[in-house]
Design an enzyme around this catalytic site. Structure first.
Site, PDB file in Angstrom:
ATOM      1  N   ASP A  51      44.559  80.694   4.659  1.00  0.00           N
ATOM      2  CA  ASP A  51      44.529  79.006   3.514  1.00  0.00           C
ATOM      3  C   ASP A  51      44.197  78.494   3.078  1.00  0.00           C
ATOM      4  O   ASP A  51      44.234  77.956   2.307  1.00  0.00           O
ATOM      5  CB  ASP A  51      46.003  78.476   4.776  1.00  0.00           C
TER       6      ASP A  51
HETATM    7  C1  GLC Z   1      47.876  79.559  10.208  1.00  0.00           C
HETATM    8  C2  GLC Z   1      49.239  79.648   8.823  1.00  0.00           C
HETATM    9  C3  GLC Z   1      48.995  80.676   8.006  1.00  0.00           C
HETATM   10  C4  GLC Z   1      48.004  80.440   7.905  1.00  0.00           C
HETATM   11  C5  GLC Z   1      46.734  80.846   9.218  1.00  0.00           C
HETATM   12  C6  GLC Z   1      45.579  81.148   8.325  1.00  0.00           C
HETATM   13  O1  GLC Z   1      48.349  79.794  10.642  1.00  0.00           O
HETATM   14  O2  GLC Z   1      50.152  79.134   9.510  1.00  0.00           O
HETATM   15  O3  GLC Z   1      49.628  81.105   7.589  1.00  0.00           O
HETATM   16  O4  GLC Z   1      47.609  82.545   7.675  1.00  0.00           O
HETATM   17  O5  GLC Z   1      47.236  79.411   9.197  1.00  0.00           O
HETATM   18  O6  GLC Z   1      44.896  80.320   7.659  1.00  0.00           O
HETATM   19  C1  GLC Z   2      45.090  74.064   6.664  1.00  0.00           C
HETATM   20  C2  GLC Z   2      44.571  74.771   8.354  1.00  0.00           C
HETATM   21  C3  GLC Z   2      45.564  76.320   8.498  1.00  0.00           C
HETATM   22  C4  GLC Z   2      47.470  75.933   7.889  1.00  0.00           C
HETATM   23  C5  GLC Z   2      47.248  75.406   6.630  1.00  0.00           C
HETATM   24  C6  GLC Z   2      48.988  75.040   6.349  1.00  0.00           C
HETATM   25  O1  GLC Z   2      44.845  74.577   6.121  1.00  0.00           O
HETATM   26  O2  GLC Z   2      43.445  75.017   8.400  1.00  0.00           O
HETATM   27  O3  GLC Z   2      46.264  77.188   9.540  1.00  0.00           O
HETATM   28  O4  GLC Z   2      47.953  77.471   8.367  1.00  0.00           O
HETATM   29  O5  GLC Z   2      46.876  74.112   6.661  1.00  0.00           O
HETATM   30  O6  GLC Z   2      49.190  74.154   5.722  1.00  0.00           O
END
Ligand code: GLC
Ligand code: GLC
Length: 811
Positions: free
Chosen positions: A483
């Site tokens: 993300d």
């Molecule tokens: C969080 C989110 C997941 C994403 C991950 C890496 O765990 O829930 O959807 O893939 O962060 O950013």
């Molecule tokens: C932030 C976090 C990530 C998560 C995301 C969800 O980017 O670092 O882990 O998945 O928020 O919106």
């Protein structure tokens, strides 16, 4: 250092001090009604949706950790204490918390009184039950008082902590006998209320928080408890609570038991009232009447335990490794159920108001859950697919109550569509139920444009085909699985959401990770096409997959590992050419799992590079070197301090990808080494460093660059649960469901030894004995199915049998 121990016989983790490094929690509830419960009785309850139907309040971000829960106060002379220690924190003479599978038990004692609490949510009722047993362990009579306490949330948890100008005027309750009814907003648009009741005559009640605590007191010094008398106030606005007072005399050695029930009731719109302003209590009375005795409580608990025994029995291993046995048989499967139920919505780190059900998250959660309750997985797949857009792309999340998608945390994450294929394929491999592909499923909940689920999968696949960049690799969109790799965002101002700001897609930035996914899940989609007789579509798909492999080999390979991405300027991300962030974990795991590089040696090179550059004693980091400054063109990933979260943290979710990838090239020793590093049971004895619960996975462990290397955060709700269960059960232990039947192909450490697995698959119980006389890491030389030698690894499925006995000999 440890703060407790595993009791495998009872499937419990026993916490022996309330002062754990962080609250160590459990989840109660299997279907619609859930409670989060810490080892000091903190936590909260909701029905279906942690944002929209929150029943009790919890205070995230408070200065006293873990503030608010469902508390019992015992007043014994001038001493006031709680069996779970909080909130009075009166020193206890003894304390124990046992978190079990769907229930928790607490035993606290003080000055010869022992209080034992058992709490759980029955399988099929929307109620949390707590049995309180008080025993006088002393030699003389004791007169004590018991006070219960819950603080109501005014249903919408988001509004509840923002909209005080309204909310302080709307609280309403009713009290009849020993039952307190919370009916805020019931007079207008709600048709639900909550109850808190006890199966005994009470000596008083309180529904006003201010009356209970007294002005300026906290929950640690409630004025009414100190005074030993509740005032029977019917609250009007402000802060509604529910508290019962029971005065108790206990002879030496005597015990007494109460059953408390906290329930959720919904009435039909035209059946809300029994008299003007008096709520219809019929359903509440019926619910409460079921749990009026300790015997009824005990038998509902026994039913819950046998429900769980049935589920956990679907995959059972007996090996010489107690950590593997314990995690596989109990905790990892349990966590898979919790992540299936919660997605990323409600935990001690997810506030329950921010993130509902994630599209990609829930699809991945299915991978570890589908064998437990396939019917619920089926329903979930349809729910998720119903939020997909007509072009195959997706909302990133939906709200569990409404099942409608929303863009609150963005949309346009270009990996999302492919995860729908992953989840559906896992479901069909588990069940053989191809009828799901013919289900009529809407787009964005609009039935007028509905198609078959199979068509949804096609659109998922084609979304990637139609969104490629300059290197013929998939465009990344807002981000892919990571993300925080926001290559089109270019956010310069604080407060802008990295997930929502800027264009949802640029024409240039590409993801090698999605390319790997496309190969893996494209092939799984092609298998489904063949299974349903659409060979032309399968051929088309496989031709597209081949093109993608060629693109990865040409522009996705960096010499020693796979490139991560191309940014908006078409510059490499995750390459030796980069100043920081030269190697990322994701494409190494995903491309090798997809089989890319397995034949030409690149897979081995990539995994060797992972070991050399990303490995630590606490797990494999997501990237190296960490970003030391903010890179505008990369986004959130470089916003985190080095070593945390997506910036070089050990993001546990993708450690199993590396472990699985190692099994794809036959290195069982290394696959297991990676498994062990983040495995909660293996690291129980460093709980003072790790800090989160030693029975479940956390999302992240701080990486080597971080000040607190080895410290975990964000426990429970993480894709790590599903992926690790997939890894250990299907790849390391090697019992993999295919479309044709179960495949047996373990990849274990040479020293792992023989082991037995019981696996319930499509209604048939497989007893599988795996022998490894020559201590190899991979390879099944002979497979005996009910005494008959068969060719290959796949046990042909025969639904006419109840039990199948299998002996696999590795060599
Ligand atoms: C969080 C989110 C997941 C994403 C991950 C890496 O765990 O829930 O959807 O893939 O962060 O950013
Ligand atoms: C932030 C976090 C990530 C998560 C995301 C969800 O980017 O670092 O882990 O998945 O928020 O919106």
């Amino acid at each position: 250092m440890k703060y407790g121990f595993f009791d495998d016989q009872n499937k419990e983790y026993v916490i022996t001090t309330p002062k754990t490094p962080l609250p160590w929690i459990n989840y109660l509830g299997c279907k619609d009604f859930f409670t989060l419960l810490s080892n000091t009785c903190g936590g909260y309850t909701f029905y279906k949706d942690a944002k929209l139907l929150r029943m009790t309040r919890y205070r995230y971000n408070d200065t006293t950790p873990d503030t608010n829960g469902k508390y019992f106060y015992i007043k014994d002379g001038d001493t006031i204490w709680n069996p779970g220690w909080q909130p009075t924190k009166t020193a206890l003479d003894s304390y124990e918390c046992r978190h079990g599978i769907g229930y928790s038990k607490f035993t606290g004692s003080k000055n010869d009184i022992e209080a034992a609490l058992v709490t759980f949510v029955p399988v099929d009722d929307a109620v949390e039950l707590t049995k309180v047993t008080l025993t006088n362990k002393g030699t003389s009579k004791k007169d004590i008082q018991l006070f219960s306490y819950v603080e109501w949330c005014l249903w919408n948890a988001d509004d509840d902590m923002k909209n005080f100008q309204r909310n302080l005027s709307i609280g309403e309750v009713e009290v009849v006998d020993s039952t307190i009814y919370h009916k805020t907003e019931y007079r207008e648009r709600r048709n639900h209320y909550a109850v808190y009741s006890v199966n005994a005559k009470i000596d008083g009640f309180e529904t006003s928080r201010d009356e209970f605590r007294g002005a300026y007191n906290g929950p640690d010094k409630p004025a009414a408890v100190i005074a030993g008398k509740l005032n029977n106030t019917i609250c009007s606005g402000w802060y509604p609570i529910a508290s019962h007072q029971i005065n108790i005399s206990l002879e030496a050695g005597e015990s007494t038991t109460f059953v408390f029930a906290l329930g959720y009731i919904e009435n039909a719109e035209d059946d809300k009232w029994e008299a003007p302003s008096v709520i219809n209590k019929k359903k509440a009375t019926a619910l409460l009447s079921k749990y009026q005795t300790a015997e009824a409580f005990d038998s509902a608990l026994a039913e819950l335990c046998s429900y769980w025994d049935g589920l956990l029995g679907k995959f059972h291993i007996a090996s010489k490794d107690e950590h593997v046995n314990r995690m596989v048989n109990i905790w990892n499967q349990y966590q898979c159920m919790v992540t299936f139920n919660m997605s990323r919505s409600a935990s001690y780190y997810e506030s329950g108001i921010g993130r509902g059900m994630g599209f990609r998250d829930s699809c991945q959660d299915l991978l570890g859950f589908v064998h437990l309750i396939p019917d619920r997985a089926r329903e979930r797949i349809i729910d998720i697919a119903s939020t997909q857009f007509q072009d195959g792309s997706a909302y990133h999340q939906y709200q569990p109550l409404t099942k409608k998608g929303n863009s609150d945390i963005g949309s346009g994450f270009n990996d999302d569509p492919l995860w729908l294929i992953a989840g559906t394929s896992a479901y069909i491999r588990e069940t053989g139920d191809t009828s799901i592909l013919e289900e009529t499923v809407p787009y964005d909940n609009d039935m007028s444009v509905a198609t078959s689920l199979m068509e949804h999968l096609k659109r998922s696949f084609d979304y990637i085909v139609n969104h490629k960049g300059p290197h013929d690799l998939p465009l990344i969109g807002r981000a892919d699985w990571n993300d925080c790799l926001n290559l089109n965002c270019f956010s310069e101002h604080p407060g802008e959401s990295f997930q929502c700001f800027g264009p949802s897609e640029g024409p240039v930035a590409e993801s090698v990770f999605i390319a790997g996914m496309f190969v893996k899940y494209g092939r799984e989609y092609a298998d489904l096409c063949k299974l349903t007789g659409d060979n032309a579509e399968a051929d088309r798909v496989l031709a597209e997959v081949d093109k993608m492999i060629a693109a990865i080999e040409k522009d996705g390979w960096d010499g020693e590992w796979f490139v991560r991405a191309y940014d908006a300027y078409s510059k490499k991300v995750g390459s030796k050419e980069c100043e920081e962030g030269q190697i990322y974990i994701e494409p190494q795991g995903m491309c090798v799992m997809a089989g890319v590089g397995v034949d030409d040696g690149n897979a081995k090179k990539a995994l060797d590079s992972v070991k050399e550059k990303l490995d630590t004693k606490y797990g494999v980091m997501i990237l190296q070197p960490a970003y030391t400054r903010y890179h505008l063109e990369l986004g959130e990933i470089s916003s985190y301090p080095p070593g945390y979260k997506e910036n070089a943290g050990i993001f546990c979710h993708n450690n199993p990808w590396i472990s699985i990838a190692e099994t794809c090239i036959g290195r069982g020793d290394r696959a297991f080494e990676v498994y062990k590093k983040t495995c909660p049971s293996y690291i129980e004895n460093i709980s003072e460093i790790h800090r989160t619960e030693p029975y479940v996975y956390s999302q992240m462990v701080a990486g080597a660059d971080a000040k607190f290397h080895g410290e975990a955060k964000n426990s429970w709700l993480t894709g790590t649960a599903a992926w690790t269960f997939t890894n250990i059960s299907q790849y390391i232990l090697g019992i993999y469901p295919t479309l044709e039947g179960l495949s047996v192909n373990p990849c274990t450490p040479a020293e792992f030894g023989d082991f037995n697995v019981t696996r319930v698959y499509r209604g048939v119980t497989y007893n599988i004995a795996i022998k490894n006389p020559n201590k190899v890491q991979k390879g099944v030389a002979s497979l005996l199915v009910d005494g008959q030698e068969i060719q290959g690894n796949i046990i042909p499925f025969d639904g006419s049998k109840k039990t199948v006995n299998v002996v696999a000999t590795m060599s």
